[in-house]
Design a protein around this motif. Structure first.
Motif, mmCIF file in Angstrom:
data_model
loop_
_atom_site.group_PDB
_atom_site.id
_atom_site.type_symbol
_atom_site.label_atom_id
_atom_site.label_comp_id
_atom_site.label_asym_id
_atom_site.label_seq_id
_atom_site.Cartn_x
_atom_site.Cartn_y
_atom_site.Cartn_z
ATOM 1 N N PHE A 84 11.272 -28.364 20.042
ATOM 2 C CA PHE A 84 10.858 -27.154 19.321
ATOM 3 C C PHE A 84 10.008 -27.504 18.098
ATOM 4 O O PHE A 84 9.110 -26.745 17.721
ATOM 5 C CB PHE A 84 12.092 -26.310 18.960
ATOM 6 N N GLU A 85 10.279 -28.644 17.498
ATOM 7 C CA GLU A 85 9.431 -29.087 16.390
ATOM 8 C C GLU A 85 8.001 -29.321 16.873
ATOM 9 O O GLU A 85 7.039 -28.876 16.233
ATOM 10 C CB GLU A 85 10.008 -30.368 15.782
ATOM 11 N N VAL A 86 7.869 -29.987 18.007
ATOM 12 C CA VAL A 86 6.535 -30.267 18.549
ATOM 13 C C VAL A 86 5.812 -28.959 18.887
ATOM 14 O O VAL A 86 4.635 -28.768 18.535
ATOM 15 C CB VAL A 86 6.635 -31.164 19.802
ATOM 16 N N LEU A 87 6.502 -28.054 19.557
ATOM 17 C CA LEU A 87 5.860 -26.794 19.958
ATOM 18 C C LEU A 87 5.440 -25.963 18.751
ATOM 19 O O LEU A 87 4.424 -25.258 18.807
ATOM 20 C CB LEU A 87 6.794 -25.968 20.846
ATOM 21 N N SER A 88 6.231 -26.016 17.682
ATOM 22 C CA SER A 88 5.927 -25.153 16.532
ATOM 23 C C SER A 88 4.793 -25.705 15.671
ATOM 24 O O SER A 88 4.253 -24.992 14.828
ATOM 25 C CB SER A 88 7.186 -24.930 15.683
ATOM 26 N N ASP A 89 4.427 -26.949 15.898
ATOM 27 C CA ASP A 89 3.375 -27.575 15.095
ATOM 28 C C ASP A 89 2.002 -26.999 15.460
ATOM 29 O O ASP A 89 1.676 -26.809 16.639
ATOM 30 C CB ASP A 89 3.388 -29.084 15.361
ATOM 31 N N GLU A 90 1.213 -26.760 14.431
ATOM 32 C CA GLU A 90 -0.126 -26.187 14.633
ATOM 33 C C GLU A 90 -0.982 -27.013 15.586
ATOM 34 O O GLU A 90 -1.870 -26.486 16.261
ATOM 35 C CB GLU A 90 -0.842 -26.076 13.283
ATOM 36 N N ALA A 91 -0.729 -28.320 15.638
ATOM 37 C CA ALA A 91 -1.521 -29.194 16.511
ATOM 38 C C ALA A 91 -1.357 -28.836 17.985
ATOM 39 O O ALA A 91 -2.206 -29.182 18.811
ATOM 40 C CB ALA A 91 -1.125 -30.652 16.280
ATOM 41 N N THR A 92 -0.263 -28.138 18.332
ATOM 42 C CA THR A 92 -0.054 -27.784 19.736
ATOM 43 C C THR A 92 -1.021 -26.697 20.179
ATOM 44 O O THR A 92 -1.568 -26.744 21.282
ATOM 45 C CB THR A 92 1.411 -27.348 19.967
ATOM 46 N N HIS A 93 -1.228 -25.701 19.317
ATOM 47 C CA HIS A 93 -2.194 -24.638 19.616
ATOM 48 C C HIS A 93 -2.487 -23.888 18.327
ATOM 49 O O HIS A 93 -1.567 -23.597 17.576
ATOM 50 C CB HIS A 93 -1.634 -23.675 20.676
ATOM 51 N N PRO A 94 -3.760 -23.551 18.073
ATOM 52 C CA PRO A 94 -4.062 -22.877 16.798
ATOM 53 C C PRO A 94 -3.483 -21.455 16.715
ATOM 54 O O PRO A 94 -3.273 -20.948 15.614
ATOM 55 C CB PRO A 94 -5.600 -22.849 16.772
ATOM 56 N N ASP A 95 -3.235 -20.821 17.859
ATOM 57 C CA ASP A 95 -2.769 -19.431 17.851
ATOM 58 C C ASP A 95 -1.242 -19.379 17.772
ATOM 59 O O ASP A 95 -0.550 -19.833 18.688
ATOM 60 C CB ASP A 95 -3.250 -18.738 19.142
ATOM 61 N N PRO A 96 -0.699 -18.806 16.670
ATOM 62 C CA PRO A 96 0.764 -18.781 16.529
ATOM 63 C C PRO A 96 1.450 -17.982 17.640
ATOM 64 O O PRO A 96 2.606 -18.249 17.954
ATOM 65 C CB PRO A 96 0.986 -18.135 15.155
ATOM 66 N N ARG A 97 0.728 -17.013 18.231
ATOM 67 C CA ARG A 97 1.340 -16.257 19.336
ATOM 68 C C ARG A 97 1.585 -17.153 20.538
ATOM 69 O O ARG A 97 2.572 -16.999 21.262
ATOM 70 C CB ARG A 97 0.429 -15.077 19.760
ATOM 71 N N VAL A 98 0.673 -18.089 20.759
ATOM 72 C CA VAL A 98 0.858 -19.037 21.863
ATOM 73 C C VAL A 98 2.033 -19.967 21.558
ATOM 74 O O VAL A 98 2.905 -20.187 22.403
ATOM 75 C CB VAL A 98 -0.428 -19.843 22.116
ATOM 76 N N ARG A 99 2.077 -20.482 20.331
ATOM 77 C CA ARG A 99 3.161 -21.411 19.982
ATOM 78 C C ARG A 99 4.525 -20.734 20.092
ATOM 79 O O ARG A 99 5.466 -21.317 20.637
ATOM 80 C CB ARG A 99 2.947 -21.969 18.565
ATOM 81 N N ILE A 100 4.621 -19.510 19.587
ATOM 82 C CA ILE A 100 5.938 -18.850 19.648
ATOM 83 C C ILE A 100 6.273 -18.477 21.100
ATOM 84 O O ILE A 100 7.449 -18.482 21.499
ATOM 85 C CB ILE A 100 6.012 -17.631 18.693
ATOM 86 N N GLY A 101 5.245 -18.206 21.898
ATOM 87 C CA GLY A 101 5.480 -17.947 23.327
ATOM 88 C C GLY A 101 6.036 -19.182 24.031
ATOM 89 O O GLY A 101 6.924 -19.083 24.881
ATOM 90 N N LEU A 102 5.519 -20.346 23.664
ATOM 91 C CA LEU A 102 6.029 -21.599 24.240
ATOM 92 C C LEU A 102 7.490 -21.826 23.843
ATOM 93 O O LEU A 102 8.328 -22.184 24.674
ATOM 94 C CB LEU A 102 5.174 -22.785 23.767
ATOM 95 N N VAL A 103 7.782 -21.605 22.556
ATOM 96 C CA VAL A 103 9.157 -21.791 22.070
ATOM 97 C C VAL A 103 10.101 -20.846 22.812
ATOM 98 O O VAL A 103 11.171 -21.252 23.294
ATOM 99 C CB VAL A 103 9.239 -21.526 20.547
ATOM 100 N N SER A 104 9.695 -19.600 22.929
ATOM 101 C CA SER A 104 10.538 -18.593 23.569
ATOM 102 C C SER A 104 10.792 -18.947 25.037
ATOM 103 O O SER A 104 11.924 -18.883 25.520
ATOM 104 C CB SER A 104 9.849 -17.231 23.439
ATOM 105 N N THR A 105 9.740 -19.338 25.733
ATOM 106 C CA THR A 105 9.864 -19.681 27.153
ATOM 107 C C THR A 105 10.808 -20.869 27.344
ATOM 108 O O THR A 105 11.695 -20.844 28.210
ATOM 109 C CB THR A 105 8.472 -20.014 27.739
#
Lengths: 303, 303
Positions: free
Chosen positions: B129-150
């Motif tokens: 979850f730390e990796v997914l929440s990092d901005e380096a994973t994707h610039p769009d926070p909606r994408v990052r939170i979608g990854l965390v949720s999934t």
């Protein structure tokens, strides 16, 4: 200590927020019909075993500084409590601290079994991130991902888990730690999650850099003072009074400042840290009354 | 089965992506200088113990359908592999499946110790979850939170952990499960994370509802076929060939369709599921070649 407060108003607030956090957890975590019910029952057993709910209180009290809705702050607070509870369930396991009782009740692996306790801890940790990522926690995805990031960084190998690893190693290898190492250990093992609890209030409130930084500084000093006070209580209280096997931390020669310095010096340092933490709240004025009182309470409480 | 493919091009792709995922994990997870190094060493030991890296491959292959940057998909894939690895580390513990070997090597608690293995699993789950929440994973926070949720929904008590709980209970209580219950158990225990791995590719690619749904349907059928094939391999292979204690699942009377149906019927069902999964990819045309091939490979592989 500069002042001795009447803690009754704070205690009323602590109880009220604890009740609301418990209500939030109760609603979020219902027992399913399938065979996985057992792990959810174990999660609920661990979550509803009492406790001061200090960490969720800090999240709510910090979020209140910025007028965050209680629905949002209670969900974030519930996630923090899930992480704290998972850490207790895993720390109590036979392979870790091997505790049969917590707050006078059987620990989760005694009440259920070891496999269920491992899974319940895993599920609580995962659930924290599920709750934070849900739109119901906050409509702004930047806030939700900020909460996830803050909690994950504080809980993993840089934070709580890393601190627990150092602590176990120190004990297993009979290492004698100096002040600096003990301070680092405590900041990781318990300080990081307490700091995250406060910081999540700042994230929810979209705090500016100065306020954000002030709250982190507050939390670091307060969290460390809280831990020293806990270690003093562990040393001084009888097993009956606290409902768990005490003296254990001392007997095992654990790395605490109290063991290193003795009670008087440790208490004086805790008092100093609390004053330092309260200084960080200056810019918030009277709005930060609860955060100030809880810092004083952290070192003056009797249990 | 409609066609027998030459799997060499797929295997080349699998290896290349596995290498890139391992490179990403190696970069992300460096060993710190402090006493917490031991838990990071255990995390790395578990992560770099080999494996097909099927789940991260699925994330990358699904993301490729939408032209997602490899940097983003490899980070998301690394997070999926962290969750898969944590589940293996905890499942191998004495209180769970009690395995001494995995892929011919000592399991994490044998190589280190039980406490370190519990903590390493906890830290791997948190790190995902730390990796997914990092901005380096994707610039769009909606994408990052979608990854965390999934990932969180698939891993917790509704998903992988819940499935493991059901499986342990069935074994401990000698329950005999029907087809429907076995299917549900497998969908939770292994299917949920495989589905999440594919879905995270769709989340990264901001897939529309139809494409998103098609990929989930693909993953559900493919994941179940993969699990049936795994159960058949467990039953048929010798201990040497797979490098882990086989026959164990069978001996313990575990709830698998292979145990219930026998190999021939189970294999036929796996083939049917693979055809079903490939049908879901129609709208992507030739772009989905790797996902199609990996589904066929899932049931035709020999290890």
């Amino acid at each position: 200590m500069a002042e001795i407060l009447d803690f009754e108003p704070l205690k009323t607030n602590l109880s009220a927020i604890a009740r609301d956090v418990e209500g939030t957890l109760d609603t979020l975590l219902s027992v399913p019909a399938g065979g996985e019910a057992r792990v959810v029952e174990a999660m609920r057993y661990a979550l509803f075993a009492g406790g001061k709910r200090m960490r969720p209180f800090l999240t709510v009290a910090a979020a209140d500084l910025f007028g965050v809705s209680r629905e949002a702050s209670l969900r974030a607070a519930a996630a923090v409590e899930c992480v704290h509870t998972y850490s207790l369930v895993h720390d109590d396991l036979p392979a870790m601290d091997d505790d049969d009782l917590r707050r006078g009740q059987p620990t989760t692996h005694k009440q259920f079994d070891e496999a269920t306790a491992v899974l319940a801890g895993d599920a609580l940790l995962t659930f924290a991130f599920e709750v934070l990522s849900d739109e119901a926690t906050h409509p702004d995805p930047r806030v939700r991902i900020g909460l996830v990031s803050t909690l994950a960084r504080a809980s993993g190998h840089h934070g709580m888990v890393g601190g627990q690893m150092i602590d176990l190693r120190a004990e297993a290898e009979g290492l004698s730690y100096g002040e600096e190492q003990i301070t680092r250990l405590q900041q990781m093992k318990t300080g990081a999650l307490i700091t995250a609890a406060v910081e999540m209030g700042a994230v929810l409130g979209k705090a500016g850099p100065a306020a954000h930084h002030a709250l982190i500084s507050y939390a670091r000093s307060m969290g460390f003072a809280f831990q020293i006070a806990d270690d003093i209580l562990d040393l001084e209280s009888s097993a009956e009074a606290l409902g768990k096997a005490t003296q254990k931390d001392d007997d095992a020669g654990k790395a605490t400042l109290v063991n290193r310095w003795g009670v008087d010096k440790a208490r004086a340092h805790a008092d100093f840290l609390v004053e330092q933490s309260i200084d960080c709240l200056a810019e918030f004025g009277d709005k930060a009354r609860l955060l100030k009182e809880v810092a004083l309470y952290a070192v003056q409480r009797k249990s």
